[in-house]
Design a protein around this motif. Sequence first.
Motif, PDB file in Angstrom:
ATOM      1  N   CYS A  55       0.895  -1.144  -0.052  1.00 23.88           N
ATOM      2  CA  CYS A  55      -0.164   0.048  -0.069  1.00 23.88           C
ATOM      3  C   CYS A  55       1.094   1.384  -0.062  1.00 23.88           C
ATOM      4  O   CYS A  55       1.990   1.136   0.173  1.00 23.88           O
ATOM      5  CB  CYS A  55      -0.942  -0.141   1.329  1.00 23.88           C
ATOM      6  SG  CYS A  55      -0.247  -0.102   2.656  1.00 23.88           S
ATOM      7  N   ALA A  56       0.241   2.265  -0.233  1.00 24.06           N
ATOM      8  CA  ALA A  56       0.824   3.485  -0.241  1.00 24.06           C
ATOM      9  C   ALA A  56       1.679   3.964   1.162  1.00 24.06           C
ATOM     10  O   ALA A  56       1.083   3.667   2.245  1.00 24.06           O
ATOM     11  CB  ALA A  56       0.082   4.823  -0.730  1.00 24.06           C
ATOM     12  N   LEU A  60       7.781   2.219   0.951  1.00 23.93           N
ATOM     13  CA  LEU A  60       7.493   1.426  -0.346  1.00 23.93           C
ATOM     14  C   LEU A  60       8.808   1.645  -1.207  1.00 23.93           C
ATOM     15  O   LEU A  60       9.548   0.603  -1.725  1.00 23.93           O
ATOM     16  CB  LEU A  60       6.131   1.615  -0.975  1.00 23.93           C
ATOM     17  CG  LEU A  60       5.895   0.787  -2.062  1.00 23.93           C
ATOM     18  CD1 LEU A  60       6.198  -0.560  -1.819  1.00 23.93           C
ATOM     19  CD2 LEU A  60       4.606   1.162  -2.829  1.00 23.93           C
ATOM     20  N   LYS A  61       9.194   3.081  -1.541  1.00 29.80           N
ATOM     21  CA  LYS A  61      10.229   3.123  -2.339  1.00 29.80           C
ATOM     22  C   LYS A  61      11.489   2.582  -1.820  1.00 29.80           C
ATOM     23  O   LYS A  61      12.304   2.177  -2.726  1.00 29.80           O
ATOM     24  CB  LYS A  61      10.600   4.616  -2.537  1.00 29.80           C
ATOM     25  CG  LYS A  61       9.493   5.542  -3.045  1.00 29.80           C
ATOM     26  CD  LYS A  61       9.945   7.171  -3.001  1.00 29.80           C
ATOM     27  CE  LYS A  61       8.634   7.747  -3.281  1.00 29.80           C
ATOM     28  NZ  LYS A  61       9.087   8.991  -3.341  1.00 29.80           N
ATOM     29  N   ALA A  78      -1.599  -5.574  -4.121  1.00 29.79           N
ATOM     30  CA  ALA A  78      -1.677  -4.081  -4.083  1.00 29.79           C
ATOM     31  C   ALA A  78      -3.140  -3.356  -3.913  1.00 29.79           C
ATOM     32  O   ALA A  78      -4.125  -3.896  -4.515  1.00 29.79           O
ATOM     33  CB  ALA A  78      -0.841  -3.552  -5.222  1.00 29.79           C
ATOM     34  N   LYS A  81      -4.448   2.581  -5.359  1.00 29.29           N
ATOM     35  CA  LYS A  81      -3.912   3.676  -5.531  1.00 29.29           C
ATOM     36  C   LYS A  81      -2.338   3.745  -5.955  1.00 29.29           C
ATOM     37  O   LYS A  81      -1.770   4.557  -6.318  1.00 29.29           O
ATOM     38  CB  LYS A  81      -3.816   4.578  -4.341  1.00 29.29           C
ATOM     39  CG  LYS A  81      -5.309   4.820  -3.812  1.00 29.29           C
ATOM     40  CD  LYS A  81      -5.798   6.057  -4.081  1.00 29.29           C
ATOM     41  CE  LYS A  81      -7.371   6.175  -3.683  1.00 29.29           C
ATOM     42  NZ  LYS A  81      -7.867   6.942  -4.221  1.00 29.29           N
ATOM     43  N   ILE A  82      -1.552   2.681  -5.651  1.00 24.73           N
ATOM     44  CA  ILE A  82      -0.359   2.359  -6.011  1.00 24.73           C
ATOM     45  C   ILE A  82       0.145   1.624  -7.257  1.00 24.73           C
ATOM     46  O   ILE A  82       1.294   1.234  -7.812  1.00 24.73           O
ATOM     47  CB  ILE A  82       0.719   2.054  -4.883  1.00 24.73           C
ATOM     48  CG1 ILE A  82       0.106   0.453  -4.382  1.00 24.73           C
ATOM     49  CG2 ILE A  82       0.503   2.898  -3.659  1.00 24.73           C
ATOM     50  CD1 ILE A  82       1.161  -0.123  -3.714  1.00 24.73           C
ATOM     51  N   THR A  83      -0.973   1.107  -8.017  1.00 24.67           N
ATOM     52  CA  THR A  83      -0.850   0.262  -9.122  1.00 24.67           C
ATOM     53  C   THR A  83       0.069   0.808 -10.208  1.00 24.67           C
ATOM     54  O   THR A  83       0.921   0.197 -10.657  1.00 24.67           O
ATOM     55  CB  THR A  83      -2.136  -0.280  -9.708  1.00 24.67           C
ATOM     56  OG1 THR A  83      -2.861  -0.782  -8.543  1.00 24.67           O
ATOM     57  CG2 THR A  83      -2.005  -1.214 -10.808  1.00 24.67           C
ATOM     58  N   PHE A  85       2.353   3.239 -10.029  1.00 21.58           N
ATOM     59  CA  PHE A  85       3.481   3.466  -9.530  1.00 21.58           C
ATOM     60  C   PHE A  85       4.509   2.055  -9.455  1.00 21.58           C
ATOM     61  O   PHE A  85       5.466   2.061  -9.991  1.00 21.58           O
ATOM     62  CB  PHE A  85       3.584   3.860  -7.876  1.00 21.58           C
ATOM     63  CG  PHE A  85       4.817   3.900  -7.307  1.00 21.58           C
ATOM     64  CD1 PHE A  85       5.850   5.045  -7.600  1.00 21.58           C
ATOM     65  CD2 PHE A  85       5.240   2.891  -6.396  1.00 21.58           C
ATOM     66  CE1 PHE A  85       6.842   5.141  -7.147  1.00 21.58           C
ATOM     67  CE2 PHE A  85       6.327   3.117  -5.646  1.00 21.58           C
ATOM     68  CZ  PHE A  85       7.330   4.081  -6.230  1.00 21.58           C
ATOM     69  N   LEU A  86       3.682   1.013  -9.107  1.00 14.95           N
ATOM     70  CA  LEU A  86       4.411  -0.368  -9.259  1.00 14.95           C
ATOM     71  C   LEU A  86       4.682  -0.618 -10.623  1.00 14.95           C
ATOM     72  O   LEU A  86       5.694  -1.227 -11.128  1.00 14.95           O
ATOM     73  CB  LEU A  86       3.445  -1.526  -8.583  1.00 14.95           C
ATOM     74  CG  LEU A  86       3.362  -1.433  -7.124  1.00 14.95           C
ATOM     75  CD1 LEU A  86       2.335  -2.410  -6.656  1.00 14.95           C
ATOM     76  CD2 LEU A  86       4.760  -1.582  -6.506  1.00 14.95           C
ATOM     77  N   THR A 107      -7.520   6.248 -10.953  1.00 16.81           N
ATOM     78  CA  THR A 107      -6.355   5.846 -10.301  1.00 16.81           C
ATOM     79  C   THR A 107      -5.557   4.380 -11.136  1.00 16.81           C
ATOM     80  O   THR A 107      -4.569   4.075 -10.921  1.00 16.81           O
ATOM     81  CB  THR A 107      -6.678   5.252  -8.717  1.00 16.81           C
ATOM     82  OG1 THR A 107      -7.557   4.187  -9.017  1.00 16.81           O
ATOM     83  CG2 THR A 107      -6.722   6.367  -7.991  1.00 16.81           C
TER      84      THR A 107
END
Length: 124
Positions: A55-56, A60-61, A78, A81-83, A85-86, A107
């Motif tokens: 999750c955000a 995570l980074k 996941a 909201k972070i899909t 980004f991944l 999103t």
Amino acid sequence: MIDEVNAKKSDLTTIRQQSKMWVENVIHNIKHFENTRPVNYLKDKFRDLPALILCAGPSLKDDLPFIKQNQDKFLIIAVNKITEFLLKNEIVPDFVIASDAWKLNITLDFSNPAYKNINFIFLF
């Protein structure tokens, strides 16, 4: 017994309050899901994999290199909201979960071919 009755009342209240929004979400988003599979399609597919829930968050980074290097060793779940980004970091989750499913296209980029390899779970 009284606790069970109160829990059912709470469930019914939630259904009454949310049902209109859930139906609107399904109608609004159904166009994105032409190819659906029955749940039993996934039976035993991830049986021997430990789950990694993403999750955000700021950490995570820091974990991206490890996750990317080992992504085939985990069942990756996941939040929506972070899909993106991944995916930009070459990590394809096995499942994406969205509890705020109204206007998913805000999103999620459904034009991305990587989405064909992701299983979605939505709380409409």
